[in-house]
Design a protein around this motif. Structure first.
Motif, mmCIF file in Angstrom:
data_model
loop_
_atom_site.group_PDB
_atom_site.id
_atom_site.type_symbol
_atom_site.label_atom_id
_atom_site.label_comp_id
_atom_site.label_asym_id
_atom_site.label_seq_id
_atom_site.Cartn_x
_atom_site.Cartn_y
_atom_site.Cartn_z
ATOM 1 N N UNK A 1 14.413 15.197 11.650
ATOM 2 C CA UNK A 1 15.594 15.427 11.702
ATOM 3 C C UNK A 1 15.875 16.055 9.823
ATOM 4 N N UNK A 2 16.163 17.126 9.454
ATOM 5 C CA UNK A 2 16.248 17.256 8.137
ATOM 6 C C UNK A 2 17.658 18.127 7.744
ATOM 7 N N UNK A 3 17.954 17.895 6.419
ATOM 8 C CA UNK A 3 18.959 18.116 5.670
ATOM 9 C C UNK A 3 18.444 18.829 4.230
ATOM 10 N N UNK A 4 18.733 20.139 4.061
ATOM 11 C CA UNK A 4 18.370 20.694 2.812
ATOM 12 C C UNK A 4 19.650 21.282 2.116
ATOM 13 N N UNK A 5 19.522 21.125 0.668
ATOM 14 C CA UNK A 5 20.660 21.322 -0.228
ATOM 15 C C UNK A 5 19.944 22.256 -1.237
ATOM 16 N N UNK A 6 20.627 23.113 -1.961
ATOM 17 C CA UNK A 6 20.288 23.901 -3.059
ATOM 18 C C UNK A 6 21.212 23.983 -4.309
ATOM 19 N N UNK A 7 20.929 24.327 -5.206
ATOM 20 C CA UNK A 7 21.892 24.582 -6.391
ATOM 21 C C UNK A 7 22.415 25.959 -6.354
ATOM 22 N N UNK A 8 23.431 26.462 -6.086
ATOM 23 C CA UNK A 8 23.950 27.757 -6.018
ATOM 24 C C UNK A 8 24.629 27.881 -7.403
ATOM 25 N N UNK A 9 25.071 29.399 -7.388
ATOM 26 C CA UNK A 9 26.030 29.902 -8.656
ATOM 27 C C UNK A 9 27.014 29.134 -8.808
ATOM 28 N N UNK A 10 27.551 28.348 -7.782
ATOM 29 C CA UNK A 10 28.923 27.705 -7.972
ATOM 30 C C UNK A 10 28.898 26.305 -7.830
ATOM 31 N N UNK A 11 27.487 25.788 -7.850
ATOM 32 C CA UNK A 11 27.180 24.318 -7.530
ATOM 33 C C UNK A 11 26.585 24.059 -6.334
ATOM 34 N N UNK A 12 26.271 22.878 -6.098
ATOM 35 C CA UNK A 12 25.387 22.599 -4.721
ATOM 36 C C UNK A 12 26.001 23.022 -3.678
ATOM 37 N N UNK A 13 25.124 23.306 -2.541
ATOM 38 C CA UNK A 13 25.464 23.802 -1.212
ATOM 39 C C UNK A 13 24.701 23.576 -0.369
ATOM 40 N N UNK A 14 24.898 23.384 1.177
ATOM 41 C CA UNK A 14 24.111 23.264 2.333
ATOM 42 C C UNK A 14 22.999 24.388 2.077
ATOM 43 N N UNK A 15 21.692 24.227 2.418
ATOM 44 C CA UNK A 15 20.805 25.458 2.515
ATOM 45 C C UNK A 15 20.028 25.567 3.927
ATOM 46 N N UNK A 16 19.479 26.639 3.988
ATOM 47 C CA UNK A 16 18.753 26.596 5.271
ATOM 48 C C UNK A 16 17.738 25.900 5.287
ATOM 49 N N UNK A 17 17.095 25.504 6.298
ATOM 50 C CA UNK A 17 15.511 24.840 6.390
ATOM 51 C C UNK A 17 14.607 25.946 6.605
#
Length: 322
Positions: A37-53
């Protein structure tokens, strides 16, 4: 370790009942492959957000904002604190059996993998094993966990003040603060709800302490200053109860009570570099929860507010505010 050059995070936890993942055609079954089971996060333009796996369809929470303080306290702080030296080394060159005893084999270990801003280079990749104090009580219990690098079988003991959460649930990571508007900085408030067909607008120019009604209806009295102040105080903290899904995929707004909305709030507040406007539209109440659908200028998501946030804005404005 520094989080400044990190752009992507992957957390992975072996499923409770390990099962072999599908193998590519012709791949030899040399070793069991673990399903995570996985969770991905990414740094976006406005801060960190949930990302697609990678390789998977986006979930409803992809793009939802992550709480920066939670990220700092539950991940970055730990990655900065984990040491690999003679003082922390528990077992060098551990055998597969020893790794399993420490909870550090692939079937048990929690995976933390962080990559750079481009997502091309791995900044850190760790395996987190069982708690060091597992099965031990009293003063001899150690607060911490066994850890190893992904490319090493050296086991170290990481002692912590607060545990490193080993969860891949997205909900606890989310930033649920939709807006914080300082009441003293509010210059204009417009409210319209199902109790009356028109919007009521109140202004308080900078440097003045009293609210003034803009184009009030005929027959109403003076503005009740304390009542408007009490309503504006509600803007100090506006929460998100739940992120439902991105607005772009929310579908028919009329079916959600958002076209037209049941409540329309428009707020203008002073800021250091000028003024900022906020929009909040409240829709229908959910059938299965004490929540209301909300669309806001402050989020790209269809969200919900709890009943306690909505109720104060359902007031009869002519009766309460004049």
């Amino acid at each position: 370790f520094t989080a400044d050059n990190v752009g992507q995070v992957l957390l992975a936890k072996p499923k409770d009942a390990p099962a072999e993942a599908p193998r590519a055609e012709g791949e030899k079954p040399d070793a069991p492959r673990i399903v995570y089971d996985q969770l991905a996060m990414r740094r976006g333009d406005d801060g960190w957000e949930i990302a697609a796996l990678p390789g998977q369809a986006p979930t409803d929470l992809v793009g939802a904002p992550i709480d920066a303080a939670r990220l700092e306290n539950d991940l970055w702080k730990h990655l900065r604190s984990i040491r690999a030296d003679r003082e922390t080394l528990v077992q060098a060159n551990a055998t597969p059996e020893q790794l399993a005893a420490f909870g550090l084999d692939d079937a048990q270990a929690f995976v933390v993998k962080v990559a750079d801003l481009a997502g091309q280079n791995i900044v850190a990749e760790l395996r987190i094993g069982r708690d060091a104090g597992q099965g031990v009580t009293g003063t001899e219990a150690v607060r911490g966990a066994f850890v190893r690098k992904a490319d090493s079988t050296d086991v170290v003991l990481y002692e912590w003040q607060t545990p490193l959460p080993r969860s891949v649930e997205a909900e606890p990571w989310l930033d649920r603060v939709l807006a914080r508007i300082e009441p003293d900085q509010v210059r204009r408030l417009s409210i319209k709800n199902s109790a009356q067909p028109r919007a009521f607008v109140f202004e308080r120019p900078q440097g003045q302490g009293s609210w003034v009604a803009v184009d009030p209806p005929v027959g109403v009295g003076a503005v009740r200053q304390s009542e408007v102040d009490a309503l504006v105080q509600r803007l100090r903290y506006l929460p998100v109860q739940r992120f439902r899904l991105p607005l772009a995929r929310a579908g028919n707004m009329a079916a959600l009570g958002l076209f037209p909305p049941q409540i329309e709030l428009r707020v203008t507040a002073a800021e250091a570099d000028g003024e900022r406007s906020y929009e909040f539209d409240v829709g229908s109440r959910l059938d299965d929860a004490n929540e209301f659908y909300v669309r806001s200028s402050e989020s790209d998501f269809l969200i919900t507010w709890p009943v306690g946030t909505v109720t104060p804005f359902e007031l009869d404005v002519p009766q309460r505010l004049f």
